[in-house]
Scaffold this motif. Structure first.
Motif, PDB file in Angstrom:
ATOM      1  N   LEU A  35      65.987  70.912  12.785  1.00 54.24           N
ATOM      2  CA  LEU A  35      66.810  72.070  12.471  1.00 54.24           C
ATOM      3  C   LEU A  35      65.986  73.439  12.039  1.00 54.24           C
ATOM      4  N   LEU A  36      64.957  73.156  11.498  1.00 50.13           N
ATOM      5  CA  LEU A  36      64.014  74.352  11.309  1.00 50.13           C
ATOM      6  C   LEU A  36      63.804  75.006  12.629  1.00 50.13           C
ATOM      7  N   ARG A  85      72.082  64.014  11.660  1.00 50.16           N
ATOM      8  CA  ARG A  85      71.042  64.190  12.705  1.00 50.16           C
ATOM      9  C   ARG A  85      69.887  63.112  12.606  1.00 50.16           C
ATOM     10  N   THR A 112      67.646  77.326  12.562  1.00 43.41           N
ATOM     11  CA  THR A 112      68.526  77.318  11.332  1.00 43.41           C
ATOM     12  C   THR A 112      67.791  77.858  10.172  1.00 43.41           C
ATOM     13  N   ASN A 113      68.451  78.837   9.554  1.00 41.24           N
ATOM     14  CA  ASN A 113      67.895  79.072   8.363  1.00 41.24           C
ATOM     15  C   ASN A 113      67.732  78.135   7.464  1.00 41.24           C
ATOM     16  N   ALA A 172      73.971  67.902   7.290  1.00 41.11           N
ATOM     17  CA  ALA A 172      73.724  67.747   8.684  1.00 41.11           C
ATOM     18  C   ALA A 172      72.416  67.233   8.858  1.00 41.11           C
ATOM     19  N   CYS A 202      62.832  81.173   1.382  1.00 39.16           N
ATOM     20  CA  CYS A 202      64.280  80.288   0.803  1.00 39.16           C
ATOM     21  C   CYS A 202      63.887  79.553  -0.260  1.00 39.16           C
ATOM     22  N   GLU A 234      65.325  74.702  15.649  1.00 39.39           N
ATOM     23  CA  GLU A 234      66.396  75.349  16.235  1.00 39.39           C
ATOM     24  C   GLU A 234      66.632  76.649  15.668  1.00 39.39           C
ATOM     25  N   ARG A 292      68.155  87.481   8.764  1.00 38.53           N
ATOM     26  CA  ARG A 292      69.370  87.591   9.541  1.00 38.53           C
ATOM     27  C   ARG A 292      70.260  88.939   9.569  1.00 38.53           C
ATOM     28  N   ALA A 336      70.155  77.490   4.950  1.00 34.58           N
ATOM     29  CA  ALA A 336      71.586  77.218   5.464  1.00 34.58           C
ATOM     30  C   ALA A 336      71.512  75.461   6.029  1.00 34.58           C
ATOM     31  N   ILE A 337      70.485  74.996   5.828  1.00 32.74           N
ATOM     32  CA  ILE A 337      70.450  73.458   6.005  1.00 32.74           C
ATOM     33  C   ILE A 337      71.018  72.733   5.147  1.00 32.74           C
ATOM     34  N   SER A 338      72.004  71.930   5.475  1.00 36.79           N
ATOM     35  CA  SER A 338      72.672  71.105   4.425  1.00 36.79           C
ATOM     36  C   SER A 338      72.295  69.681   4.463  1.00 36.79           C
TER      37      SER A 338
END
Lengths: 205, 205, 205, 205
Positions: free
Chosen positions: D33-34, D51, D38-39, D47, D115, D36, C122, D42-44
DNA sequence: TGTTAACCGAGACGGTACGTCACGTCTTACA
DNA sequence: TGTAAGACGTGACGTACCGTCTCGGTTAACA
């Protein structure tokens, strides 16, 4: 050592003298922020320094802390005294009370005051500053009362200090604390003066 | 019977209900800190959370900010009402005014109050909280005044709300602001009551 | 002389200069934590500040976030370069690859690296930092390859950059990702060097 | 003990069985999420739960932590295998390598992978998950190599596992780490295959 | 046909760390 | 020595998630 001025006044501290420009710029910055509606306790030393174009240390060299600066600032803004007609004690007292209680920002001192109360409870010096601010107005009111005593409008054994409190207290709490929603702040000064006078006035009744 | 129960009780929010233990622990922590002499504005949410054994988020879930928490806390501490002898209006009013103005920490609400004033000027909700705190005491005083009107101790056309302000204002400013150094706070309540009564009393004069 | 000095040196920023002691203390704290086995992403700014005896703000004044701090920290730890015998290209390349892939914490940079990859995707600045770390090692390997070309050990038209990737890639993925459980990481460097050389070597075959 | 069913299959836990709808919703939410952008780190969980329309506890009942959930999620998305023409070993290997190294988000697994690396270093279970994801692709490559050995395109004593690493490593580090700015990622797969084949190929040279 | 036990959603719980802000002090170079 | 600038250690702010824990309410197999 060049001139004879050595003997005149205080011995003149060594080093560069403090800039009066800085003094004024700082006080002006505080007053500006206040005038812009910034809540007094929300004023930060950093903001004052930035606006005054002054280093923070320059402020701390002159005042011990934020509150001391604020009292000093409000002392430097003398609200203009209202015109006293002198025709009657009643009118003059009402004229003195009106600016305390009427508008939204009546007297700039009144705007800062609430923020300083808690600090004043801890800091003895701050009381002194506050007294210096209110004393002149108190004295104006005292003058009116004493004139009333001399002219016979008020009874001779009137307790002046107590009367000051009786007159100012109701107006002040209603303004600062919105103490009682059933009381109209606009008409309060006159009503207070009347109520107190009616009781304490000599021949009035 | 089925249909009747539909209207009974709140719908019960989903999820785990908020812990009443946490509520109490938080309020108690604030009150403890206040009781220890910590200045109200010096109370930090972190300290409250630590003392209450509670996460910060648990506090912020209930109150929007520090000030809201403080008003709520002082609302939860009802100063015990003074005993009213009922023998005379004068004595009862003095009894009601004395705790406001006498000691160093007379009514705990009075101790926190000054710190909240500046916040109240910005936050409409906070006024409501304050009103809830003072209204009961104001009502007590109103009761005494109305009783006096009925018994004839006070004139029939007395303006009750104005009289409340006349009585409370002087005592409050002297206590909160040390308004006038020439006035003795200890004897002030009685003197104010006398001065006001003397003016507004009906047959007294 | 006056005019000449104008161009001399950086203009020297006003205000107190940043403490180099703080710089070092912060970097050292990060490196300490890393050395203690703390996983890089588990390192908190708060812990770094505490260990460095430094305020959090002092860290945030220098680095935008945790990841930027980490790259900077690993850049400050240069793994000592292995001794290159110079006797043969094969031995030197193996010597360069061995620390990448052998032990559990071979090169400290390799330990932090995985934690930063996602951030690097990023943050463009972070790539630059990474390049600064790996470039010197890459250059060492380039030197060996070019020496081999000059001595005739390697074919003249060898693509040096591609060869770097061919040598480093397999060792790195096996170490960082434990990519293939059937491959022994200990012997991998030598085997990779041999396999690549066998293909690209000139007279060797 | 009643039936003979005791020996057949798992004993079937009592109580309500876990909802397969929840399983799917959770995995889908992660994948969404992935997708979209989203790192992964950073996925919680919060969230994901929101969703998926699922309680957090429902997630924690199934996976020990965020990372375990992520590996499971990426295992549920099988990248479609590329078409292998079978005409030559070279073309097939290049076809297998190309999706790893070419585009910005080539294989969704490659996006999450960085990650998870640091977590994998601590968590033995996670390695297993990763192996399950990469093994199928590795096997495809193995098949191609072994076919080459049989057809004589590759030398008979070829070390298949080592060759896998030689092929995949360079492409992977260049993609994941942007390892060397002087290398063009687009053409890398072909060039790697050629370089490795040239060395390891039998009659080719 | 109940009972029962584990499931479900929702969301509160005690925590930890985040990144920001202002405090009041200290340290530069310059005037 | 005073000054503007700005870095320093401190510590609270309000936010976001962590992984756990209640709640009231399903949902199926067992009895």
């Amino acid at each position: 050592m060049i001139g004879v001025t050595a003997a005149a006044g205080p011995p003149r501290a060594p080093g560069r003298p403090r800039s009066t420009r800085a003094d004024e710029a700082i006080i002006d910055a505080v007053l500006d922020l206040l005038a812009e509606g910034t809540n007094a306790e929300a004023i930060s030393i950093e903001a004052v320094a930035a606006r005054a174009g002054v280093g923070k240390a320059t402020i701390y060299r002159r005042w011990a802390n934020k509150e001391a600066l604020l009292v000093d600032a409000i002392m430097n803004l003398k609200g203009q005294s209202p015109d006293l007609t002198g025709t009657s004690v009643r009118d003059d007292l009402a004229a003195l009370l009106r600016p305390v209680g009427r508008s939204r920002r009546p007297h700039p001192a009144a705007a800062v005051l609430p923020c300083l109360i808690s600090e004043m409870h801890r800091n003895e010096q701050m009381w002194a500053g506050y007294q210096q601010v209110v004393e002149p107005r108190r004295q104006l009111m005292r003058d009116v009362l004493e004139r009333g005593i001399r002219t016979g409008e008020l009874r001779a054994d009137l307790d002046v200090e107590l009367t000051l409190a009786l007159l100012t207290g109701p107006v002040l709490i209603q303004h600062e604390l919105r103490w009682n929603p059933r009381l109209d702040p606009a008409s309060l000064p006159e009503r207070v003066v009347d109520a107190v006078l009616e009781g304490i006035g000599g021949p009035a009744r």
